[in-house]
Design a protein around this motif. Structure first.
Motif, PDB file in Angstrom:
ATOM      1  N   GLU A  19       7.584   1.998 -12.183  1.00 17.50           N
ATOM      2  CA  GLU A  19       7.580   3.253 -11.450  1.00 17.50           C
ATOM      3  C   GLU A  19       6.489   4.187 -11.965  1.00 17.50           C
ATOM      4  O   GLU A  19       5.989   5.007 -11.216  1.00 17.50           O
ATOM      5  N   HIS A  51      -1.123   6.968   4.412  1.00 22.92           N
ATOM      6  CA  HIS A  51       0.286   7.137   4.062  1.00 22.92           C
ATOM      7  C   HIS A  51       0.867   8.375   4.734  1.00 22.92           C
ATOM      8  O   HIS A  51       0.259   9.436   4.721  1.00 22.92           O
ATOM      9  N   GLY A  56      10.022   7.193   5.289  1.00 22.06           N
ATOM     10  CA  GLY A  56      10.650   6.333   4.287  1.00 22.06           C
ATOM     11  C   GLY A  56      10.040   4.949   4.242  1.00 22.06           C
ATOM     12  O   GLY A  56       9.883   4.369   3.165  1.00 22.06           O
ATOM     13  N   ILE A  57       9.687   4.399   5.390  1.00 22.57           N
ATOM     14  CA  ILE A  57       9.070   3.068   5.426  1.00 22.57           C
ATOM     15  C   ILE A  57       7.717   3.120   4.730  1.00 22.57           C
ATOM     16  O   ILE A  57       7.378   2.242   3.933  1.00 22.57           O
ATOM     17  N   ARG A  59       6.773   5.150   2.413  1.00 24.91           N
ATOM     18  CA  ARG A  59       7.033   5.311   0.974  1.00 24.91           C
ATOM     19  C   ARG A  59       7.421   3.974   0.341  1.00 24.91           C
ATOM     20  O   ARG A  59       6.956   3.618  -0.741  1.00 24.91           O
ATOM     21  N   MET A  60       8.268   3.195   1.031  1.00 25.52           N
ATOM     22  CA  MET A  60       8.700   1.900   0.517  1.00 25.52           C
ATOM     23  C   MET A  60       7.512   0.926   0.418  1.00 25.52           C
ATOM     24  O   MET A  60       7.332   0.253  -0.593  1.00 25.52           O
ATOM     25  N   VAL A  61       6.700   0.887   1.475  1.00 22.99           N
ATOM     26  CA  VAL A  61       5.543  -0.006   1.480  1.00 22.99           C
ATOM     27  C   VAL A  61       4.559   0.386   0.387  1.00 22.99           C
ATOM     28  O   VAL A  61       4.012  -0.469  -0.312  1.00 22.99           O
ATOM     29  N   LYS A  63       5.244   1.886  -2.448  1.00 20.22           N
ATOM     30  CA  LYS A  63       5.820   1.502  -3.742  1.00 20.22           C
ATOM     31  C   LYS A  63       5.601   0.014  -4.002  1.00 20.22           C
ATOM     32  O   LYS A  63       5.202  -0.384  -5.102  1.00 20.22           O
ATOM     33  N   GLN A  64       5.823  -0.814  -2.993  1.00 19.15           N
ATOM     34  CA  GLN A  64       5.591  -2.254  -3.138  1.00 19.15           C
ATOM     35  C   GLN A  64       4.122  -2.542  -3.415  1.00 19.15           C
ATOM     36  O   GLN A  64       3.789  -3.379  -4.254  1.00 19.15           O
ATOM     37  N   HIS A 120       2.600  -1.444   7.903  1.00 13.85           N
ATOM     38  CA  HIS A 120       3.985  -1.684   7.521  1.00 13.85           C
ATOM     39  C   HIS A 120       4.079  -2.819   6.493  1.00 13.85           C
ATOM     40  O   HIS A 120       3.252  -2.891   5.598  1.00 13.85           O
TER      41      HIS A 120
END
Length: 132
Positions: A19, A51, A56-57, A59-61, A63-64, A120
Motif C-alpha cells: 500500500e 484516473h 471506485g473501479i 481506484r481499484m484498477v 491499486k492493482q 478498466h
C-alpha cells in the motif's frame, strides 16, 4: 497482542508495504505537456494513466496497477492524469492521440503514436515490457 495488531492494522506486513509503494508519477495537468510527451516518445516510452478520483473501479484498477508495477524511471515515463480536475487535458489526449476517452485508461505512446491502450481491468493485462 499479535492477533489484535493484525486485526487492526498496526502490523508491518507485506500487504501494508504494498500500500505504501510509490510510483514515479509525473503529474499531467497542462496542455503543452502533450506535445512534450509526443516528442519524448521518440526516445523513451511514455505512459499515461487517466484516473477518475470519484470512481471506485478506477481506484481499484489503479491499486492493482501500482501493486504490480516494476519499472524504473529509466524504462519509461509514467504520467498521472486526474481527469476530473484536468478535463481539458483529458479531452485533448483523445484528440491528439486519436483514441476514445475511457476511465480508467492506460495509454502507451511510442514514436509519437499510441501503440496500445486499455481501460478498466484490461489495463492490468497489458504487458508494458513489450513497449520498452
Amino acid at each position: 497482542m499479535g492477533l489484535i495488531n493484525k486485526l487492526f492494522g498496526t502490523s508491518t506486513s507485506s500487504a501494508t508495504n504494498k500500500e505504501e509503494k510509490v510510483l514515479p508519477w509525473i503529474p499531467l495537468n497542462e496542455l503543452p505537456q502533450l506535445d512534450f510527451i509526443e516528442n519524448k516518445s521518440t526516445t523513451k516510452t511514455q505512459v499515461v494513466f487517466k484516473h477518475s478520483t470519484r470512481c471506485g473501479i478506477s481506484r481499484m484498477v489503479m491499486k492493482q496497477f501500482v501493486d504490480t508495477y516494476n519499472f524504473t524511471e529509466k524504462d519509461l515515463d509514467l504520467y498521472y492524469l486526474d481527469l476530473l480536475n484536468y478535463r481539458d487535458v483529458s479531452n485533448e489526449v483523445g484528440y491528439k492521440f486519436q483514441i476514445m476517452h475511457e476511465s480508467p485508461q492506460l495509454i502507451i505512446i511510442k514514436n509519437g503514436v499510441v501503440v496500445a491502450h486499455a481501460s478498466h481491468g484490461a489495463i492490468n493485462d497489458l504487458d508494458l515490457n513489450q513497449f520498452i
